[in-house]
Design a protein around this motif. Structure first.
Motif, PDB file in Angstrom:
ATOM      1  N   ALA A 429      58.261 -32.122  23.749  1.00  0.00           N
ATOM      2  CA  ALA A 429      57.053 -32.235  23.116  1.00  0.00           C
ATOM      3  C   ALA A 429      56.850 -32.207  21.598  1.00  0.00           C
ATOM      4  CB  ALA A 429      56.431 -30.992  23.898  1.00  0.00           C
ATOM      5  N   GLN A 432      57.738 -35.566  20.262  1.00  0.00           N
ATOM      6  CA  GLN A 432      56.619 -36.627  20.603  1.00  0.00           C
ATOM      7  C   GLN A 432      55.497 -36.380  19.547  1.00  0.00           C
ATOM      8  OE1 GLN A 432      56.137 -36.304  24.545  1.00  0.00           O
ATOM      9  NE2 GLN A 432      57.777 -37.374  25.227  1.00  0.00           N
ATOM     10  N   THR A 433      55.413 -35.160  18.808  1.00  0.00           N
ATOM     11  CA  THR A 433      54.287 -34.854  17.864  1.00  0.00           C
ATOM     12  C   THR A 433      54.918 -35.372  16.619  1.00  0.00           C
ATOM     13  OG1 THR A 433      53.790 -32.744  19.259  1.00  0.00           O
ATOM     14  CG2 THR A 433      52.968 -32.904  17.185  1.00  0.00           C
ATOM     15  N   THR A 437      51.138 -35.134  11.142  1.00  0.00           N
ATOM     16  CA  THR A 437      49.879 -34.251  11.485  1.00  0.00           C
ATOM     17  C   THR A 437      50.156 -32.897  10.717  1.00  0.00           C
ATOM     18  OG1 THR A 437      50.933 -33.545  13.431  1.00  0.00           O
ATOM     19  CG2 THR A 437      49.612 -35.487  13.689  1.00  0.00           C
ATOM     20  N   GLU A 438      51.094 -32.249  10.780  1.00  0.00           N
ATOM     21  CA  GLU A 438      51.392 -31.080   9.956  1.00  0.00           C
ATOM     22  C   GLU A 438      51.283 -31.182   8.281  1.00  0.00           C
ATOM     23  OE1 GLU A 438      54.938 -28.723  11.696  1.00  0.00           O
ATOM     24  OE2 GLU A 438      55.231 -30.825  12.703  1.00  0.00           O
ATOM     25  N   MET A 456      50.157 -27.541  15.770  1.00  0.00           N
ATOM     26  CA  MET A 456      51.337 -27.934  16.728  1.00  0.00           C
ATOM     27  C   MET A 456      51.223 -27.411  18.101  1.00  0.00           C
ATOM     28  SD  MET A 456      53.639 -29.691  15.561  1.00  0.00           S
ATOM     29  CE  MET A 456      55.064 -29.238  16.637  1.00  0.00           C
ATOM     30  N   PRO A 458      48.850 -26.418  20.366  1.00  0.00           N
ATOM     31  CA  PRO A 458      47.968 -27.216  21.220  1.00  0.00           C
ATOM     32  C   PRO A 458      48.791 -28.625  21.934  1.00  0.00           C
ATOM     33  CG  PRO A 458      46.521 -26.449  19.617  1.00  0.00           C
ATOM     34  CD  PRO A 458      47.882 -26.348  19.074  1.00  0.00           C
ATOM     35  N   ARG A 459      49.366 -29.057  21.059  1.00  0.00           N
ATOM     36  CA  ARG A 459      50.129 -30.211  21.628  1.00  0.00           C
ATOM     37  C   ARG A 459      51.335 -29.932  22.315  1.00  0.00           C
ATOM     38  NH1 ARG A 459      47.261 -31.217  17.047  1.00  0.00           N
ATOM     39  NH2 ARG A 459      46.620 -33.448  16.695  1.00  0.00           N
ATOM     40  N   LEU A 460      51.820 -28.876  22.265  1.00  0.00           N
ATOM     41  CA  LEU A 460      52.965 -28.311  23.007  1.00  0.00           C
ATOM     42  C   LEU A 460      52.726 -27.614  24.431  1.00  0.00           C
ATOM     43  CD1 LEU A 460      55.183 -26.617  20.233  1.00  0.00           C
ATOM     44  CD2 LEU A 460      55.019 -29.220  20.763  1.00  0.00           C
ATOM     45  N   ARG A 461      51.305 -27.466  24.766  1.00  0.00           N
ATOM     46  CA  ARG A 461      50.990 -26.879  25.738  1.00  0.00           C
ATOM     47  C   ARG A 461      51.659 -27.366  27.171  1.00  0.00           C
ATOM     48  NH1 ARG A 461      44.688 -26.058  24.916  1.00  0.00           N
ATOM     49  NH2 ARG A 461      44.763 -24.253  23.262  1.00  0.00           N
ATOM     50  N   ARG A 462      51.662 -28.749  27.304  1.00  0.00           N
ATOM     51  CA  ARG A 462      52.310 -29.471  28.541  1.00  0.00           C
ATOM     52  C   ARG A 462      53.721 -29.177  28.512  1.00  0.00           C
ATOM     53  NH1 ARG A 462      50.793 -35.567  29.714  1.00  0.00           N
ATOM     54  NH2 ARG A 462      48.768 -34.446  29.653  1.00  0.00           N
TER      55      ARG A 462
END
Length: 537
Positions: A429, A432-433, A437-438, A456, A458-462
């Motif tokens: 995850a 793939q981010t 964005t950071e 970061m 919220p994009r790692l939740r999955r």
């Protein structure tokens, strides 16, 4: 104009500063690496308490040579049978015109839902005076136990690991290699031996490594079948003879055996190049027409799947429906399930929390130090379970006696054993981010901590949820660590099945074994969902 320049300089300074790992990421990751070293340190400290003359007697006991031979024989037998189960099955669903490929592929993975000790339970329920064959048909056969019982119980559970690896390799193999060999006069059998099999070697070795390490650390099936391998001897020395120094040296021998497997694999694959170097794209292989061999292929499939899936289902059905236990037993299942989950859930949360800083550090700040920290997380997964559990016993007795035989110690040990499982989804995850964005958040005035929390996370939740699920499912059916470290009177589903089966209480164990199989099916569903199985290319 000047304000824009000042702002640009400020952003540049922030970006330059974040090239170095922040302390709130580096310090937790270093603590994780130190925690992963605890089992190894205390295992060797305990083993080092032996006197020189005692050490020679412990290491060179004749029994150790027999244990080594038994363990190697068990591992070799399991790998051999797994190959005969998995390789033809993978060939049939990838290279032939056999029908229902997707359905057959799914069925070939389903045995992963039946842990080795449950498979041993099913095999033990067939024979003997109280066995299903004698009770239903008056056919009395001896119980399948000892070496062959352990081999078949472990093989029927682990062969899908090799099947998945070989299937993926066959789907990715360039058919032009086979066509070129055939144009040079090679027969089909020679093409398989000279071209296909060497290209399947990495996939086979990958499957062998997973299965081999599992067999080395297995305790449930080996103990139920009364076969003396290293894992069984470690437990009996610790729990029965109370010779913990000898148990520590047996654990070190088992660890050395596991490391030797990794070294052998690396040597075999060293400098081996199997990638195509020609131009063009990979073409799918032409399907082999079974023709008159179709009945033989279907008979083989029926035997493999009927044994690995049908046998445990039939045995559980027999003990649940035809010779059921007392009704009160069924009422104990949900409470035992909740008891198991009450420890598995904290272990899953802790494993995901510890994996997060390590994954972020290794992906965003790659260096030799971060690489070493990341690799340290695999120590717990590579250690045989009983070896890890015994090392944590030594740690608690020598350093934190208040921790000994507590639920907290079991949760921490589960966490160390499964940290590598949690690493995979979270690291994917993060990779793939996009890093920009950071950088955009920094440019908007966010601090590194705020950027991690608002951008970061919220994009790692999955990935975090996947890690939680993998660790939770592993802990729910884990046996060796639980059996050694669980507090007195604390019984999980796995421990209940093992304890009652070892006492011959097959009917009483059936509801708990069925609960494990049903719940473990969720893990199989995750495997199928993540792999996105297709019947053909």
């Amino acid at each position: 104009m000047s304000s824009t320049v000042v702002k640009s300089v400020a952003v540049s300074e922030v970006l330059a500063s974040v090239k170095r790992p922040p302390l709130y990421i580096l310090v937790p990751a270093l603590l994780v690496a130190l925690c992963m070293l605890i089992p190894l340190v205390y295992l060797f400290l305990r083993a080092g308490q032996a006197q020189p003359d005692q050490l020679l007697e412990l290491v060179f006991r004749p029994r150790n040579a027999q244990l080594l031979l038994n363990t190697l024989s068990l591992t070799g037998g399991v790998l051999l049978i797994c190959t005969f189960l998995a390789l033809p099955l993978a060939w049939l669903v990838t290279r032939t015109n056999i029908a229902a490929k997707r359905f057959l592929t799914i069925l070939a993975v389903v045995p992963l839902a039946v842990p080795g000790y449950v498979m041993a339970y099913a095999l033990l329920g067939v024979g003997g005076n109280m066995g299903a064959l004698n009770q239903l048909f008056g056919i009395r056969v001896n119980n399948i136990s000892g070496y062959w019982g352990a081999v078949w119980a472990l093989s029927l559970y682990t062969y899908p690991y090799i099947f998945l690896n070989v299937r993926a390799a066959l789907l990715g193999l360039d058919s032009s290699l086979e066509e070129s060999a055939q144009s040079l006069g090679y027969s089909k059998s020679m093409v398989f031996l000279k071209i296909i099999l060497p290209h399947l070697l990495p996939a086979l070795l990958a499957g062998y490594m997973v299965v081999g390490l599992y067999v080395l650390g297995d305790f449930g099936a080996v103990a139920l079948m009364r076969y003396e391998a290293f894992s069984y001897a470690i437990f009996t020395q610790y729990s029965g003879a109370f010779d913990r120094i000898y148990a520590a040296w047996l654990s070190i021998m088992l660890l050395a055996l596991a490391v030797s497997f990794l070294v052998v694999e690396a040597l075999i694959l060293k400098r081996k190049r199997l990638a195509s170097v020609g131009s063009g794209v990979t073409r799918p292989a032409r399907m082999f027409e079974l023709g008159k061999a179709s009945p033989i292929a279907w008979l083989y499939i029926l035997v493999v799947l009927g044994t690995s899936i049908g046998l445990p289902v039939a045995m559980l059905s027999y003990w649940l429906l035809i010779a059921p236990p007392d009704v009160s037993i069924f009422w104990q299942v949900p409470w035992t399930f909740l008891r198991s989950a009450s420890a598995a859930a904290p272990a899953a949360i802790l494993a995901a929390a510890l994996a997060l800083p390590v994954c972020y550090l290794s992906v965003r700040y790659p260096s030799r130090l971060t690489s070493m920290i990341e690799r340290s997380t695999y120590i717990g997964y590579a250690l045989p379970p009983l070896t890890l559990a015994l090392a944590m016993v030594f740690f608690s007795l020598q350093t934190a006696y208040f921790f000994y035989q507590t639920l907290g110690l079991l949760i921490v040990t589960w966490t160390l054993a499964t940290l590598a499982l949690a690493m995979g989804p979270i690291r994917s995850a993060i990779m793939q981010t996009r890093a920009n964005t950071e950088e955009a958040a920094y440019a908007l005035g966010y601090s590194p901590a705020a950027t991690f929390y608002h951008v970061m996370f919220p994009r790692l939740r999955r990935g975090i949820l996947a890690a939680l699920a993998l660790v939770f499912l592993f802990c729910m059916k884990e046996l060796p660590i639980t059996f050694l470290l669980a507090p007195t009177g604390y019984s999980t589903l796995a421990v209940t099945v093992f304890s009652r089966t070892s006492e011959g209480m097959m009917a009483e164990a059936a509801p708990f074994a069925a609960a494990i199989v049903i719940f473990s099916s969720l893990s199989v569903g995750m495997v199928l969902n993540r792999e996105k199985i297709k019947g053909s290319r």
